[in-house]
Design a protein around this motif. Structure first.
Motif, short mmCIF file in Angstrom:
data_model
loop_
_atom_site.label_atom_id
_atom_site.label_comp_id
_atom_site.label_asym_id
_atom_site.label_seq_id
_atom_site.Cartn_x
_atom_site.Cartn_y
_atom_site.Cartn_z
N VAL A 48 0.82 -1.21 0.00
CA VAL A 48 0.00 0.00 0.00
C VAL A 48 0.85 1.27 0.00
O VAL A 48 1.88 1.33 0.67
N HIS A 50 0.19 5.43 0.77
CA HIS A 50 -0.74 6.44 1.26
C HIS A 50 -0.27 7.78 0.74
O HIS A 50 0.89 8.14 0.90
N THR A 53 -3.09 12.23 4.43
CA THR A 53 -3.18 11.98 5.86
C THR A 53 -3.99 13.08 6.50
O THR A 53 -3.89 14.24 6.11
N TRP A 67 -5.37 12.10 -5.48
CA TRP A 67 -5.00 10.69 -5.40
C TRP A 67 -4.70 10.41 -3.94
O TRP A 67 -3.80 10.97 -3.34
N HIS A 68 -5.49 9.55 -3.33
CA HIS A 68 -5.37 9.30 -1.90
C HIS A 68 -4.73 7.98 -1.53
O HIS A 68 -4.16 7.85 -0.45
N PHE A 69 -4.84 7.00 -2.39
CA PHE A 69 -4.45 5.66 -1.99
C PHE A 69 -3.98 4.90 -3.21
O PHE A 69 -4.53 5.04 -4.30
N GLU A 71 -2.27 0.87 -4.34
CA GLU A 71 -2.00 -0.49 -3.87
C GLU A 71 -1.40 -1.29 -5.02
O GLU A 71 -1.91 -1.28 -6.13
#
Length: 141
Positions: A48, A50, A53, A67-69, A71
């Motif tokens: 992941v 990140h 925050t 764009w937050h996340f 994977e």
């Protein structure tokens, strides 16, 4: 006319991958590549990223990182998919550039870890047409 980027105080996505705000020692990209190179075969594993925050990204409608996340999903055959989640996504002005950059990121991670690029999967919580109807018609003509 001179093009000037207005990134505000949050920086860029790449900066957040290699030097997260408030934690400059945290290089998420290096960590993921290191895990992909040193872990035993781990098909089905997810790694992941990140990119936001609550400590430094107060709720805002515009002007912050969208764009937050991210994977990385490690599939059998050493194929990697990149899954990303955007909170806002302007499909007229930014999506193509975002997709090209994300594809380059996936290719870089695969080249650095000896894996094969798979799919790029994007979930846009709020996708919109920032160009307006007239601009879309002009583009399609």
């Amino acid at each position: 006319m001179r093009f000037v980027r207005n990134r505000g105080t949050w920086g860029t996505y790449f900066e957040r991958l290699v030097r997260f705000p408030g934690h400059p020692e945290t290089n998420q990209l290096e960590t993921v590549i290191g895990k992909l190179c040193t872990w035993p075969r781990r098909s089905g594993t997810s790694l992941v990223f990140h990119l936001s925050t609550p400590v430094c990204d107060t709720p805002r409608t515009r002007g912050g990182p969208c764009w937050h996340f991210g994977e990385i999903i490690w599939h059998p055959g050493n194929r990697l998919d990149l899954v990303v989640v955007y909170r806002n996504h302007d499909f007229f002005n930014k999506a193509l550039g975002n997709f090209i950059g994300l594809g380059q990121l996936l290719n870089f991670i695969c080249a650095a870890s000896g894996k094969t690029p798979g799919r790029l999967l994007c979930h846009s919580v709020h996708a919109y047409n920032g160009g307006g109807t007239e601009a879309l018609r002009a583009l399609a003509a």
